[in-house]
Design a protein around this motif. Structure first.
Motif, PDB file in Angstrom:
ATOM      1  N   ARG A  86     -30.957  60.838  15.120  1.00 42.49           N
ATOM      2  CA  ARG A  86     -31.236  62.393  15.263  1.00 42.49           C
ATOM      3  C   ARG A  86     -30.275  63.087  14.039  1.00 42.49           C
ATOM      4  NH1 ARG A  86     -30.877  63.530  21.759  1.00 42.49           N
ATOM      5  NH2 ARG A  86     -32.785  63.080  22.087  1.00 42.49           N
ATOM      6  N   ARG A  89     -32.271  62.645  10.929  1.00 45.97           N
ATOM      7  CA  ARG A  89     -33.288  63.467  11.027  1.00 45.97           C
ATOM      8  C   ARG A  89     -32.957  64.964  10.848  1.00 45.97           C
ATOM      9  NH1 ARG A  89     -35.096  64.712  16.725  1.00 45.97           N
ATOM     10  NH2 ARG A  89     -33.251  65.733  16.531  1.00 45.97           N
ATOM     11  N   ASP A  90     -31.809  65.490  11.287  1.00 50.60           N
ATOM     12  CA  ASP A  90     -31.315  66.742  11.231  1.00 50.60           C
ATOM     13  C   ASP A  90     -30.931  67.103   9.767  1.00 50.60           C
ATOM     14  OD1 ASP A  90     -31.999  67.023  13.871  1.00 50.60           O
ATOM     15  OD2 ASP A  90     -29.772  66.804  14.474  1.00 50.60           O
ATOM     16  N   ARG A  91     -30.560  65.947   8.818  1.00 49.88           N
ATOM     17  CA  ARG A  91     -30.202  66.002   7.624  1.00 49.88           C
ATOM     18  C   ARG A  91     -31.321  65.717   6.634  1.00 49.88           C
ATOM     19  NH1 ARG A  91     -26.087  62.493   6.052  1.00 49.88           N
ATOM     20  NH2 ARG A  91     -26.044  61.376   7.968  1.00 49.88           N
ATOM     21  N   ASP A  92     -32.612  65.630   7.203  1.00 50.00           N
ATOM     22  CA  ASP A  92     -33.703  65.071   6.477  1.00 50.00           C
ATOM     23  C   ASP A  92     -33.559  63.762   5.659  1.00 50.00           C
ATOM     24  OD1 ASP A  92     -35.466  67.214   7.159  1.00 50.00           O
ATOM     25  OD2 ASP A  92     -34.492  68.608   5.652  1.00 50.00           O
ATOM     26  N   ALA A  93     -32.652  62.908   6.189  1.00 49.03           N
ATOM     27  CA  ALA A  93     -32.186  61.651   5.490  1.00 49.03           C
ATOM     28  C   ALA A  93     -32.778  60.325   6.382  1.00 49.03           C
ATOM     29  CB  ALA A  93     -30.540  61.543   5.396  1.00 49.03           C
ATOM     30  N   LEU A  94     -33.595  60.672   7.304  1.00 46.68           N
ATOM     31  CA  LEU A  94     -34.151  59.611   8.204  1.00 46.68           C
ATOM     32  C   LEU A  94     -35.243  59.049   7.553  1.00 46.68           C
ATOM     33  CD1 LEU A  94     -34.045  58.427  11.088  1.00 46.68           C
ATOM     34  CD2 LEU A  94     -35.745  59.940  11.686  1.00 46.68           C
ATOM     35  N   ALA A  99     -37.924  57.082  11.578  1.00 53.40           N
ATOM     36  CA  ALA A  99     -38.621  58.319  12.166  1.00 53.40           C
ATOM     37  C   ALA A  99     -39.498  57.694  13.042  1.00 53.40           C
ATOM     38  CB  ALA A  99     -39.253  59.041  10.920  1.00 53.40           C
ATOM     39  N   ARG A 127     -42.130  63.902  17.974  1.00 52.73           N
ATOM     40  CA  ARG A 127     -42.158  64.017  16.463  1.00 52.73           C
ATOM     41  C   ARG A 127     -40.992  63.712  15.801  1.00 52.73           C
ATOM     42  NH1 ARG A 127     -46.755  68.108  15.496  1.00 52.73           N
ATOM     43  NH2 ARG A 127     -47.352  68.340  17.671  1.00 52.73           N
ATOM     44  N   GLY A 129     -39.476  63.235  11.780  1.00 58.27           N
ATOM     45  CA  GLY A 129     -39.710  62.859  10.252  1.00 58.27           C
ATOM     46  C   GLY A 129     -41.253  62.590  10.047  1.00 58.27           C
ATOM     47  N   GLY A 130     -42.159  63.465  10.441  1.00 57.29           N
ATOM     48  CA  GLY A 130     -43.506  63.364  10.072  1.00 57.29           C
ATOM     49  C   GLY A 130     -44.101  62.366  11.000  1.00 57.29           C
ATOM     50  N   ALA A 146     -45.026  58.094   9.818  1.00 49.64           N
ATOM     51  CA  ALA A 146     -44.237  58.744   8.887  1.00 49.64           C
ATOM     52  C   ALA A 146     -44.788  58.696   7.543  1.00 49.64           C
ATOM     53  CB  ALA A 146     -42.720  58.486   9.161  1.00 49.64           C
TER      54      ALA A 146
END
Length: 148
Positions: A86, A89-94, A99, A127, A129-130, A146
């Protein structure tokens, strides 16, 4: 005497796994080596519960996990992996594999970050990361992977 020993043991455990200060009478080098070894062991345990997340991060997995976990007491391997996923995901690093794994877990179980996960009883869509996963009648299916 036993109360004093218990307090010293609690201080040592806090220094090893929760970022606590070094208790008096302990040499910093060996305690630091033990702390790092425990973080590596914890990373391995979490990777067993979150294999796609660990695989998605590849060679960055140990460093990513230990950086995140350093100073955080464990909530167990499943929850540690969930919290890390999580956070990533919140940092767009997943990574995409992570994902997909997170979406599947979130569709299958409720987890509020405080209490242990509980299986969902009603259909659910998740959902991350896509990736999109759905759970119906206890079965989870990945509807959309994803983006790679």
């Amino acid at each position: 005497m036993s109360g004093d020993l218990a307090a010293r043991q609690a201080e040592l455990v806090a220094a090893l796994v929760a970022g606590g200060p070094l208790p008096p009478g302990f040499t910093p080098g060996p305690v630091e080596a033990a702390r790092r070894a425990l973080l590596r062991k914890r990373a391995g345990d979490v990777a067993r519960h979150w294999p796609l997340l660990a695989a998605g991060l590849g060679s960055a997995w140990p460093a990513t996990f230990t950086t995140w976990a350093d100073g955080r007491p464990t909530n167990g391997s499943l929850r540690d992996g969930w919290d890390l996923a999580r956070d990533l995901r919140d940092r767009d690093a997943l990574p995409p594999l992570g994902a997909e794994e997170l979406a599947a877990r979130e569709a299958a179980s409720r987890y509020d970050g405080r209490r242990p996960p509980r299986p969902r009883r009603l259909p659910a869509l998740a959902r991350a990361g896509g990736a999109v996963a759905v759970q119906v009648a206890g079965r989870v299916r990945l509807l959309r992977p994803a983006p790679r």
